[in-house]
Design a protein around this motif. Structure first.
Motif: not given
Length: 132
Positions: A60-82
């Protein structure tokens, strides 16, 4: 990702120009060297981001017509209790402290660092987290 690569490439051009001007003007080797090393790091990061942008989907950051909501979603997996970053931080702190106190302290910090690295690498190969 493409725009970030371009930003780092333009930043590297600016840092190179400033390094040359600073080097001729000040005749000071430490700052000039630091600026040239900064130029090298900017080139490496910009090349990596540009190279990676060719292999991934357009974000979405490469699209000049994109909204903030277009980049929403899962970012990745992060270990919660390491606990491994804590052991690496303690081992790293002891290793840096060994420079000030004495090199004998490195004998105690190196096993802590190795245990932390081993645990972090194989964290999801054993125990309750094996299926993740």
């Amino acid at each position: 990702m493409k725009i970030q690569g371009q930003m780092f490439m333009w930043l590297s051009v600016f840092v190179l120009a400033m390094a040359v001007v600073y080097g001729f003007w000040s005749k000071e080797p430490a700052g000039t060297t630091a600026l040239f090393l900064t130029f090298g790091l900017c080139i490496m990061i910009g090349f990596y981001l540009g190279f990676t942008a060719k292999r991934v989907d357009v974000g979405a950051q490469d699209n000049k017509e994109a909204d903030v909501a277009d980049d929403a979603g899962e970012v990745g997996f992060f270990s919660p209790h390491s606990w491994q970053p804590l052991s690496l931080a303690i081992g790293g702190a002891l290793a840096f402290l060994s420079i000030a106190i004495g090199w004998w302290l490195m004998y105690f910090s190196l096993p802590i660092i190795l245990i932390g690295i081993w645990g972090w690498v194989f964290e999801y190969y054993r125990g309750e987290n094996r299926t993740q």
